[in-house]
Scaffold this motif. Structure first.
Motif, PDB file in Angstrom:
ATOM      1  N   MET A 127       0.822  -1.197   0.000  1.00 25.94           N
ATOM      2  CA  MET A 127       0.000   0.000   0.000  1.00 25.94           C
ATOM      3  C   MET A 127       0.864   1.258   0.000  1.00 25.94           C
ATOM      4  O   MET A 127       0.503   2.268  -0.611  1.00 25.94           O
ATOM      5  N   TYR A 128       2.022   1.187   0.655  1.00 26.49           N
ATOM      6  CA  TYR A 128       2.949   2.325   0.633  1.00 26.49           C
ATOM      7  C   TYR A 128       3.361   2.641  -0.803  1.00 26.49           C
ATOM      8  O   TYR A 128       3.342   3.801  -1.230  1.00 26.49           O
ATOM      9  N   TRP A 129       3.739   1.603  -1.557  1.00 24.07           N
ATOM     10  CA  TRP A 129       4.213   1.834  -2.906  1.00 24.07           C
ATOM     11  C   TRP A 129       3.097   2.257  -3.855  1.00 24.07           C
ATOM     12  O   TRP A 129       3.308   3.043  -4.792  1.00 24.07           O
ATOM     13  N   ARG A 130       1.893   1.779  -3.634  1.00 18.14           N
ATOM     14  CA  ARG A 130       0.771   2.248  -4.448  1.00 18.14           C
ATOM     15  C   ARG A 130       0.526   3.734  -4.211  1.00 18.14           C
ATOM     16  O   ARG A 130       0.291   4.503  -5.150  1.00 18.14           O
ATOM     17  N   LYS A 131       0.586   4.144  -2.948  1.00 13.80           N
ATOM     18  CA  LYS A 131       0.413   5.570  -2.639  1.00 13.80           C
ATOM     19  C   LYS A 131       1.574   6.387  -3.197  1.00 13.80           C
ATOM     20  O   LYS A 131       1.393   7.527  -3.630  1.00 13.80           O
ATOM     21  N   TRP A 132       2.774   5.814  -3.189  1.00 16.29           N
ATOM     22  CA  TRP A 132       3.952   6.477  -3.766  1.00 16.29           C
ATOM     23  C   TRP A 132       3.722   6.737  -5.248  1.00 16.29           C
ATOM     24  O   TRP A 132       3.988   7.839  -5.747  1.00 16.29           O
TER      25      TRP A 132
END
Length: 224
Positions: free
Chosen positions: A51-56
């Motif tokens: 989820m961190y990388w999707r938001k990134w």
């Protein structure tokens, strides 16, 4: 502007889309696109890192588009909302991250793209079905039929082809370790009758031009 790059395997190779490796993004907007040629890896298990990388990616100046590779959680990917995008079907991952579905034709900035993700996993023996490997990695007969129908509707004429694996004859020039399968053979039949400018594919973890029209892409970020 439209850019093409190879597998991101989130989180392993996604940093190529950072500002250090891709400084031009400072001048882009959400009306500019980066297309990933499969093995996106950002729809796997919805954990906190993912989820961190999707938001990134969502925070980036550009819009991210991708075809699926073999290393994806295909059932989870299919659970996302299907939307119409540029005249084709896509899964909406977030407001500016979309999965370009199999066998679709997209009209992006006046250019016609044909997309057909998927590939055979050659490391399947080291993976667990339903956990790190899914049988849906290869297209179904219905998906291939839809691809053919959509291409018939445009008289087998597109500007760019975006896939994860390559046609059988092109694949054989890259490595003898990859065996033909139903998808590479489908592409082999297709390339004889398809009119196109360039065919981009990932999967082989190499950056190489073949016969002036086929481009294996991995680390490169190519503008078209």
């Amino acid at each position: 502007m439209i850019f093409i790059t190879g597998d991101t395997h989130i989180p392993i190779d996604v940093k190529k889309l950072g500002t250090r490796s891709f400084p031009l993004q400072k001048d882009l907007t959400k009306s500019d696109y980066v297309i990933i040629c499969g093995d996106f890896g950002g729809v796997w298990n919805n954990d906190s890192e993912e989820m961190y990388w999707r938001k990134w990616l969502e925070s980036k100046s550009f819009t991210t588009l991708f075809v699926d590779g073999n290393h994806e959680n295909h059932p989870l990917l299919s659970s996302f909302e299907t939307v119409d995008l540029f005249g084709g079907k896509a899964h909406k991952i977030s407001d500016s991250v979309y999965h370009l579905m199999r066998g679709q034709i997209f009209d992006i900035d006046g250019k016609r793209f044909f997309t057909l993700g998927g590939a055979a996993s050659h490391d399947r023996g080291y993976r667990v079905e339903g956990k790190s490997w899914w049988k849906e990695e290869l297209p179904s007969p219905d998906e291939l039929d839809e691809a053919t129908r959509n291409l018939q509707n445009v008289d087998f004429s597109v500007d760019f082809v975006i896939t994860h694996c390559a046609p059988t004859s092109v694949q054989s020039l890259l490595s003898k370790d990859y065996r033909p399968d139903l998808l590479t053979d489908y592409f082999e039949d297709l390339k004889a009758k398809l009119s196109f400018q360039k065919w981009f594919f990932g999967h082989y973890h190499i950056d190489k031009m073949i016969d002036k029209k086929y481009r294996a892409i991995y680390d490169d970020i190519a503008r078209i």
